[in-house]
Write an enzyme that holds these catalytic residues in place. Structure first.
Site, PDB file in Angstrom:
ATOM      1  N   ASP A   7       0.878  -1.171   0.000  1.00  0.00           N
ATOM      2  CA  ASP A   7       0.000   0.000   0.000  1.00  0.00           C
ATOM      3  C   ASP A   7       0.918   1.225   0.000  1.00  0.00           C
ATOM      4  O   ASP A   7       2.051   1.163   0.502  1.00  0.00           O
ATOM      5  CB  ASP A   7      -0.858  -0.032   1.270  1.00  0.00           C
ATOM      6  CG  ASP A   7      -1.503   1.293   1.562  1.00  0.00           C
ATOM      7  OD1 ASP A   7      -2.320   1.744   0.749  1.00  0.00           O
ATOM      8  OD2 ASP A   7      -1.150   1.900   2.591  1.00  0.00           O
ATOM      9  N   TYR A  26      -0.159   5.038   0.645  1.00  0.00           N
ATOM     10  CA  TYR A  26      -0.393   6.146   1.592  1.00  0.00           C
ATOM     11  C   TYR A  26      -0.633   5.629   3.003  1.00  0.00           C
ATOM     12  O   TYR A  26      -1.602   4.953   3.260  1.00  0.00           O
ATOM     13  CB  TYR A  26      -1.560   6.996   1.075  1.00  0.00           C
ATOM     14  CG  TYR A  26      -1.274   7.554  -0.295  1.00  0.00           C
ATOM     15  CD1 TYR A  26      -1.887   7.024  -1.432  1.00  0.00           C
ATOM     16  CD2 TYR A  26      -0.322   8.549  -0.478  1.00  0.00           C
ATOM     17  CE1 TYR A  26      -1.585   7.499  -2.692  1.00  0.00           C
ATOM     18  CE2 TYR A  26      -0.014   9.027  -1.752  1.00  0.00           C
ATOM     19  CZ  TYR A  26      -0.641   8.489  -2.846  1.00  0.00           C
ATOM     20  OH  TYR A  26      -0.324   8.947  -4.098  1.00  0.00           O
TER      21      TYR A  26
HETATM   22  C1  2OP Z   1      -3.645   3.471  -0.750  1.00  0.00           C
HETATM   23  O1  2OP Z   1      -2.486   3.889  -0.888  1.00  0.00           O
HETATM   24  C2  2OP Z   1      -5.423   4.807   0.255  1.00  0.00           C
HETATM   25  O2  2OP Z   1      -3.564   4.129   1.544  1.00  0.00           O
HETATM   26  C3  2OP Z   1      -4.418   3.792   0.512  1.00  0.00           C
HETATM   27  O3  2OP Z   1      -4.243   2.759  -1.553  1.00  0.00           O
END
Ligand code: 2OP
Length: 237
Positions: free
Chosen positions: A23, A25
């Site tokens: 992931d 963010y």
């Molecule tokens: C993402 O990077 C929103 O953290 C989430 O997919």
């Protein structure tokens, strides 16, 4: 010194992992590193704005997917900021909104990221994120992480956000894996880990903040405090 780690491996066997997907963010990039820009722009209201901004950004991704009205992550991020400003009662000038948004393109990577990715270098690594291609490209380049990833996979391709199975499917499809459990998914967002587990990935929760696990029946296969501990636990393939 390597700290003893809670060995919370559950039913998935990490030996079947053929690639790791991260992931973006909150896991690789610190979304709260926009705080310094927001403090300069919005003074004492900044902390409330940044917290509400992240909350609304995520809520708008879930609403967008459930309504079947995909808008890209840049769009929902800006709408989340506009909501946060209105909720806190700040009438920001257009240039202040633009400057706060621009900070999302140059978020700080967490201090453990570069070293951990380097020590995982003998594995296939990817990003699997809601971020738009432009946002992810900018953040990866700004943090100097570009050389580590074989693929940067964006929700834009699926036109739907996490935790939709149609989103997670992008991982094995792009990486050419035969089964979901051959992908090890790493996120600091516990709701994202639950969604990835529901899809069938081997999952690692990077518990970067003091918050309980989700009260769902979908627990991570491994819980760590940072990416160094992940690298230590996984060792070489
Ligand atoms: C993402 O990077 C929103 O953290 C989430 O997919």
């Amino acid at each position: 010194m390597t700290t003893a780690l809670p060995n919370t491996d559950s039913d998935r066997d990490r030996g079947e992992i053929r690639a790791l997907a991260f992931d973006a963010y909150g896991t690789l990039f610190d979304v709260h590193s926009v705080s310094s820009t927001c403090r300069r722009l919005f003074a004492e209201q900044a902390d409330s704005i940044v917290r509400l901004w992240r909350q609304k950004q995520l809520e708008y991704t879930w609403l967008s997917s459930l309504m079947g009205r995909y808008r890209d992550f840049w769009w929902v991020t800006e709408r989340g900021l506009r909501y946060a400003l209105a909720a806190v009662g700040v009438a920001a000038k257009p240039e202040a909104v633009e400057e706060a948004m621009a900070a999302y393109l140059t978020l700080d990577a967490y201090p453990d990221v570069a070293e951990a990715l380097a020590s995982l270098g003998d594995r296939r690594l990817a990003i699997l994120s809601n971020g738009s291609p432009r946002m992810l490209r900018a953040a990866v380049e700004s943090a100097g992480l570009g050389d580590h990833f074989e693929h940067v996979i964006s929700a834009e391709t699926a036109q739907v956000f996490k935790p939709s199975p149609r989103f997670y499917r992008l991982g094995p499809e792009t990486l050419g894996l035969d089964a979901p459990w051959q992908l090890g998914f790493v996120s600091s967002n516990a709701w994202d880990v639950a969604g990835a587990k529901a899809y069938g990935f081997w999952t690692c929760w990077v518990k970067r903040r003091e918050a309980p696990a989700e009260a769902l029946d979908l627990s991570p296969d491994l819980e760590v405090g940072n990416l160094r501990q992940l690298a230590y636990n996984l060792g070489s393939p």
